[in-house]
Design a protein around this motif. Sequence first.
Motif, PDB file in Angstrom:
ATOM      1  N   THR A 135      -4.507  32.505 -14.721  1.00 53.82           N
ATOM      2  CA  THR A 135      -3.967  33.835 -14.427  1.00 53.82           C
ATOM      3  C   THR A 135      -4.953  34.750 -13.704  1.00 53.82           C
ATOM      4  O   THR A 135      -4.539  35.734 -13.102  1.00 53.82           O
ATOM      5  CB  THR A 135      -3.517  34.529 -15.722  1.00 53.82           C
ATOM      6  OG1 THR A 135      -4.654  34.708 -16.577  1.00 53.82           O
ATOM      7  CG2 THR A 135      -2.462  33.704 -16.439  1.00 53.82           C
ATOM      8  N   ASP A 136      -6.250  34.436 -13.745  1.00 59.09           N
ATOM      9  CA  ASP A 136      -7.238  35.316 -13.113  1.00 59.09           C
ATOM     10  C   ASP A 136      -8.302  34.505 -12.371  1.00 59.09           C
ATOM     11  O   ASP A 136      -9.509  34.650 -12.621  1.00 59.09           O
ATOM     12  CB  ASP A 136      -7.897  36.195 -14.183  1.00 59.09           C
ATOM     13  CG  ASP A 136      -8.480  37.473 -13.603  1.00 59.09           C
ATOM     14  OD1 ASP A 136      -8.395  37.650 -12.371  1.00 59.09           O
ATOM     15  OD2 ASP A 136      -9.035  38.277 -14.373  1.00 59.09           O
ATOM     16  N   PRO A 137      -7.877  33.628 -11.436  1.00 55.90           N
ATOM     17  CA  PRO A 137      -8.849  32.767 -10.748  1.00 55.90           C
ATOM     18  C   PRO A 137      -9.868  33.543  -9.926  1.00 55.90           C
ATOM     19  O   PRO A 137     -11.006  33.092  -9.771  1.00 55.90           O
ATOM     20  CB  PRO A 137      -7.968  31.872  -9.868  1.00 55.90           C
ATOM     21  CG  PRO A 137      -6.697  32.648  -9.676  1.00 55.90           C
ATOM     22  CD  PRO A 137      -6.502  33.402 -10.949  1.00 55.90           C
ATOM     23  N   GLN A 138      -9.491  34.711  -9.392  1.00 52.44           N
ATOM     24  CA  GLN A 138     -10.438  35.491  -8.597  1.00 52.44           C
ATOM     25  C   GLN A 138     -11.615  35.955  -9.442  1.00 52.44           C
ATOM     26  O   GLN A 138     -12.770  35.934  -8.998  1.00 52.44           O
ATOM     27  CB  GLN A 138      -9.729  36.691  -7.967  1.00 52.44           C
ATOM     28  CG  GLN A 138      -8.869  36.345  -6.770  1.00 52.44           C
ATOM     29  CD  GLN A 138      -9.695  35.750  -5.632  1.00 52.44           C
ATOM     30  OE1 GLN A 138      -9.617  34.555  -5.346  1.00 52.44           O
ATOM     31  NE2 GLN A 138     -10.494  36.577  -4.991  1.00 52.44           N
ATOM     32  N   LYS A 181     -14.160  20.483 -10.366  1.00 49.29           N
ATOM     33  CA  LYS A 181     -13.254  21.121  -9.404  1.00 49.29           C
ATOM     34  C   LYS A 181     -12.187  21.957 -10.106  1.00 49.29           C
ATOM     35  O   LYS A 181     -11.818  23.044  -9.635  1.00 49.29           O
ATOM     36  CB  LYS A 181     -12.605  20.059  -8.517  1.00 49.29           C
ATOM     37  CG  LYS A 181     -13.551  19.469  -7.482  1.00 49.29           C
ATOM     38  CD  LYS A 181     -12.836  18.458  -6.587  1.00 49.29           C
ATOM     39  CE  LYS A 181     -13.768  17.955  -5.494  1.00 49.29           C
ATOM     40  NZ  LYS A 181     -13.086  16.968  -4.608  1.00 49.29           N
ATOM     41  N   ILE A 182     -11.695  21.472 -11.239  1.00 48.29           N
ATOM     42  CA  ILE A 182     -10.700  22.249 -11.983  1.00 48.29           C
ATOM     43  C   ILE A 182     -11.328  23.524 -12.534  1.00 48.29           C
ATOM     44  O   ILE A 182     -10.794  24.631 -12.356  1.00 48.29           O
ATOM     45  CB  ILE A 182     -10.104  21.411 -13.125  1.00 48.29           C
ATOM     46  CG1 ILE A 182      -9.175  20.330 -12.569  1.00 48.29           C
ATOM     47  CG2 ILE A 182      -9.335  22.298 -14.117  1.00 48.29           C
ATOM     48  CD1 ILE A 182      -8.656  19.368 -13.626  1.00 48.29           C
ATOM     49  N   LEU A 183     -12.472  23.398 -13.193  1.00 46.43           N
ATOM     50  CA  LEU A 183     -13.094  24.548 -13.848  1.00 46.43           C
ATOM     51  C   LEU A 183     -13.630  25.564 -12.847  1.00 46.43           C
ATOM     52  O   LEU A 183     -13.821  26.732 -13.200  1.00 46.43           O
ATOM     53  CB  LEU A 183     -14.215  24.076 -14.776  1.00 46.43           C
ATOM     54  CG  LEU A 183     -13.754  23.232 -15.966  1.00 46.43           C
ATOM     55  CD1 LEU A 183     -14.952  22.663 -16.705  1.00 46.43           C
ATOM     56  CD2 LEU A 183     -12.888  24.061 -16.922  1.00 46.43           C
ATOM     57  N   SER A 184     -13.864  25.135 -11.606  1.00 43.03           N
ATOM     58  CA  SER A 184     -14.332  26.067 -10.582  1.00 43.03           C
ATOM     59  C   SER A 184     -13.215  26.510  -9.645  1.00 43.03           C
ATOM     60  O   SER A 184     -13.478  27.049  -8.568  1.00 43.03           O
ATOM     61  CB  SER A 184     -15.475  25.428  -9.776  1.00 43.03           C
ATOM     62  OG  SER A 184     -15.054  24.217  -9.170  1.00 43.03           O
ATOM     63  N   THR A 185     -11.973  26.286 -10.035  1.00 43.40           N
ATOM     64  CA  THR A 185     -10.750  26.759  -9.364  1.00 43.40           C
ATOM     65  C   THR A 185     -10.484  26.062  -8.032  1.00 43.40           C
ATOM     66  O   THR A 185      -9.631  26.507  -7.255  1.00 43.40           O
ATOM     67  CB  THR A 185     -10.745  28.295  -9.123  1.00 43.40           C
ATOM     68  OG1 THR A 185     -11.612  28.617  -8.027  1.00 43.40           O
ATOM     69  CG2 THR A 185     -11.175  29.062 -10.360  1.00 43.40           C
ATOM     70  N   LEU A 186     -11.163  24.965  -7.740  1.00 44.49           N
ATOM     71  CA  LEU A 186     -10.940  24.290  -6.465  1.00 44.49           C
ATOM     72  C   LEU A 186      -9.654  23.480  -6.470  1.00 44.49           C
ATOM     73  O   LEU A 186      -9.026  23.309  -5.422  1.00 44.49           O
ATOM     74  CB  LEU A 186     -12.135  23.383  -6.138  1.00 44.49           C
ATOM     75  CG  LEU A 186     -13.455  24.115  -5.883  1.00 44.49           C
ATOM     76  CD1 LEU A 186     -14.577  23.112  -5.657  1.00 44.49           C
ATOM     77  CD2 LEU A 186     -13.331  25.057  -4.689  1.00 44.49           C
ATOM     78  N   ILE A 187      -9.267  22.959  -7.634  1.00 45.35           N
ATOM     79  CA  ILE A 187      -7.977  22.292  -7.766  1.00 45.35           C
ATOM     80  C   ILE A 187      -7.343  22.770  -9.071  1.00 45.35           C
ATOM     81  O   ILE A 187      -8.031  23.287  -9.957  1.00 45.35           O
ATOM     82  CB  ILE A 187      -8.088  20.753  -7.763  1.00 45.35           C
ATOM     83  CG1 ILE A 187      -8.947  20.262  -8.933  1.00 45.35           C
ATOM     84  CG2 ILE A 187      -8.625  20.240  -6.436  1.00 45.35           C
ATOM     85  CD1 ILE A 187      -9.020  18.741  -9.056  1.00 45.35           C
ATOM     86  N   THR A 188      -6.032  22.613  -9.183  1.00 53.45           N
ATOM     87  CA  THR A 188      -5.338  23.058 -10.390  1.00 53.45           C
ATOM     88  C   THR A 188      -5.092  21.876 -11.324  1.00 53.45           C
ATOM     89  O   THR A 188      -4.800  20.760 -10.871  1.00 53.45           O
ATOM     90  CB  THR A 188      -3.988  23.710 -10.044  1.00 53.45           C
ATOM     91  OG1 THR A 188      -3.206  22.772  -9.304  1.00 53.45           O
ATOM     92  CG2 THR A 188      -4.197  24.966  -9.219  1.00 53.45           C
TER      93      THR A 188
END
Length: 328
Positions: free
Chosen positions: A81-84, A59-66
Motif C-alpha cells: 500500500t505504500d511502496p513509495q 526484488k520483492i522486498l525492495s519493490t522491484l517485483i510484486t
Amino acid sequence: MPMSNQAGGPQPPVAISATGLRKSYGDKTVLDGIDLHIPAGSVFALLGPNGAGKTTAVKILSTLITPDGGQARIAGHDLTTDPQAVRAAIGVTGQFSAVDGLITGEENMLLMADLHHLPKREGRRVTTELLERFDLTAAAKKPAATYSGGMKRRLDIAMTLVGTPRVIFLDEPTTGLDPRSRHNMWQIIRHLVSDGVTVFLTTQYLEEADQLADRIAVLHNGHLAAEGTPEELKRIVPGGHVRLRFTDPTTYRTAATALPETTRDDDALTLQIPSNGTQRELRSLLDWLDAAGVEADELTLHTPDLDDVFFALTGGSDVPGQTQETVR
C-alpha cells in the motif's frame, strides 16, 4: 509498549517483517510462503543454492517485483500500500554494478544525488563525504570504467547511501572480488550497521555470512529450511565434539575407560566425545574430569561450520529446483 528482551531492556524496532511471501514463475514456485523478522541495526544473511530464490526475495522486498501472496513491512511501511515510502527508506546494491563506467566516480555520485532531488550544494557535500569515506577521493575524477572490481563495489554502495537509507539490500555484494577487497567490503558493512543501518545480505560465501550476520536463514525449495544465529545453526547438524589430548598413557587409558561414547585414538592419545558445545555440556565434562582426578593436557571444542549446515539443509546440491529432503 515495546517488547522486552530477557535482560529487561527494550528490543530494537523491526526493520523488515514478512509473512507468507509467495512467488512463482509459471509452474515453478520460487518462494513458498516465507516469514521474516529482522530487527533494526542488524545484519541478516539469506543463504541458498543457485536458483533458490534469494534474488527474488530481495526484488520483492525492495519493490522491484510484486509477490503473488503474503504481506511485508519495510522500515514501518507496508510494501503493497505504500511502496513509495518503502523506496525512500531503502537502498539496493544488486549482483551487477549500477556504476556507469563512461563517467567519473564523482559524476556517478552527483547523478545519484540529482535522482534523490538533493539541492546542488547538498549533493556536492554528500558526494565529497561519501567518496572520502569509501577511499575513492583520489579516483573521483577518473572514469569509473578504470576502477578495479573492489573500487566499483565501494562506489556502488556509496551511491546507495546518497539517500541515507535505513535499510540496505546487498545482493551478493562481494561476488568476484579478491580476498582483500572482500574483507574491505566486510568492514564497510560493519560500519554501516554500527551507524544503525539494517543490512539484508544474500551471499554464497558461507564465511561471509559467518563473519557478518547476526542471524542467518537458509532458503531451499521455496522454504526457509532453518533460521538462527550462526552458532545456533551450527548446532543443528551432528558432528560437534570435544577433543581431549593426553601425554600420559596411564591418564589417557583411565579417561578412555571411564568416559562413555568416546572415540579413541591410541596412537595420538586423544579422545573424541560427542558434544553440542553448550556451556552445560562443557561444565559437566569438566566437573567429571575434576571428580575423577583426570587432567587432560589439551581440550579443544569442535563444532560444525556453516558449510556442514548448508550441505545438510540443502542436500549438498547446487542444482536449482532439485528435490531433496530438508532437515528442519
